[in-house]
Design an enzyme around this catalytic site. Structure first.
Site, PDB file in Angstrom:
ATOM      1  N   ASN A 250       1.051   5.477  10.461  1.00  0.00           N
ATOM      2  CA  ASN A 250       0.810   4.366  11.374  1.00  0.00           C
ATOM      3  C   ASN A 250      -0.555   3.733  11.138  1.00  0.00           C
ATOM      4  OD1 ASN A 250       3.280   4.951  12.413  1.00  0.00           O
ATOM      5  ND2 ASN A 250       2.521   5.965  14.242  1.00  0.00           N
TER       6      ASN A 250
ATOM      7  N   HIS B 187      -1.683   5.254   5.285  1.00  0.00           N
ATOM      8  CA  HIS B 187      -1.379   3.846   5.010  1.00  0.00           C
ATOM      9  C   HIS B 187      -2.484   2.920   5.511  1.00  0.00           C
ATOM     10  CE1 HIS B 187       3.241   4.691   4.601  1.00  0.00           C
ATOM     11  NE2 HIS B 187       2.532   5.085   3.552  1.00  0.00           N
TER      12      HIS B 187
ATOM     13  N   CYS C 113     -15.653 -12.399   2.901  1.00  0.00           N
ATOM     14  CA  CYS C 113     -16.677 -11.362   2.745  1.00  0.00           C
ATOM     15  C   CYS C 113     -18.076 -11.984   2.770  1.00  0.00           C
ATOM     16  CB  CYS C 113     -16.450 -10.615   1.435  1.00  0.00           C
ATOM     17  SG  CYS C 113     -17.691  -9.350   1.079  1.00  0.00           S
TER      18      CYS C 113
ATOM     19  N   GLU D   9      18.493  10.266  15.470  1.00  0.00           N
ATOM     20  CA  GLU D   9      19.564   9.900  14.542  1.00  0.00           C
ATOM     21  C   GLU D   9      19.504  10.778  13.291  1.00  0.00           C
ATOM     22  OE1 GLU D   9      21.768   7.709  15.448  1.00  0.00           O
ATOM     23  OE2 GLU D   9      20.705   7.038  17.238  1.00  0.00           O
TER      24      GLU D   9
END
Length: 275
Positions: free
Chosen positions: A110, A127, A168, A238
């Site tokens: 997440n 991630h 930047c 599931e």
């Protein structure tokens, strides 16, 4: 015969080696906080990228060709994250960390930071995190958004000032979200690649929560845990994940078809009982 969850927790707590309780979380755990998942029927790839396939839109290549469009989408995500609050599942995992200390590791796919908001400290964000940015030329490290840069509705255009703040200050190139895109590779510096696999080798139980397992590092983590003798416990309502398809016939896989937050609270209570 497969052990019960309670027996597995009790035995792992008593082990001297390969006794880490590792939690691997995905977007499903944050869905209870109102954040859409990625690939579900209400997923963000469906809602947020109407005209693009995820593997096209979610790439560094696409970003380089469509800076403003990608940033509109990510500033919409910024709004979703700012409005979201941790749920009982996030808090239960943080409380488990307090109970287990060095026998604990959280690995999350997440990018919303809700685990940290709930109090989790030892977190591998494999991630990245959408609450931070970095220079697309990599001239500097990870940094915070400018406080002046506000979140957006999905259809809201960037202002000239927004565009200025999204460049930047060191080299003038565009800033980019501090997240892993589809055409990029895992590494240790930004995404804890080596650390996650080292943890997997020493894991007694890997709890997989709220992820379909569609990306390579989560798959490698699960494979490594089982290779080194650990168990995989998947919490999923599931039978539709990579983990179920790949491991459900093995003796070291358990599926718990319950709501994530309810099961995590129960796991916390079991750890309290046998610790």
């Amino acid at each position: 015969m497969k052990p019960t969850l309670e027996t597995l927790i009790e035995e792992t707590l008593q082990k001297e080696k390969r006794n880490i309780f590792t939690f691997l979380t995905g977007a499903g755990i944050s869905s209870e906080s109102g954040l859409p998942t990625y690939r579900g029927s209400d997923g963000i790839w469906i809602k947020g990228t109407k005209y693009h396939k995820p593997e096209e839109f979610g790439t560094f290549r696409y970003f380089n060709q469509n800076h403003e469009e990608v940033w509109q989408y990510n500033l919409f995500w910024k709004k979703l994250i700012e409005e979201a609050k941790p749920n009982q599942g996030h808090f239960a995992i943080a409380e488990i960390e307090d109970l287990l200390d060095s026998k604990y590791q959280l690995i999350t796919q997440n990018v919303d930071g809700l685990h940290q908001k709930a109090g989790s400290k030892n977190v591998f964000e494999i991630h990245g995190n959408k609450q931070t940015v970095r220079c697309s030329s990599e001239c500097s490290g990870v940094m915070q958004f400018s406080p002046e840069l506000k979140s957006k509705e999905l259809t809201e255009d960037l202002t000239e000032r927004d565009i200025e703040l999204l460049h930047c200050q060191n080299c003038g190139d565009w800033l980019r979200p501090n997240t892993l895109w589809f055409d990029e590779s895992y590494n240790e510096k930004l995404y804890f690649f080596n650390s996650a696999l080292k943890t997997a080798k020493n894991t007694g139980i890997l709890f997989v929560i709220g992820t379909s397992g569609a990306t390579t590092l989560p798959q490698m983590i699960a494979e490594t845990v089982l290779q080194y003798g650990g168990f995989l416990v998947e919490i999923n309502t599931e039978e539709d994940s990579y983990f179920f398809e790949r491991f459900s016939r093995t003796k070291k896989y358990i599926l718990i078809k319950e709501k994530a937050s309810d099961t995590l609270i129960r796991i916390k209570e079991m750890i309290e009982k046998y610790k």
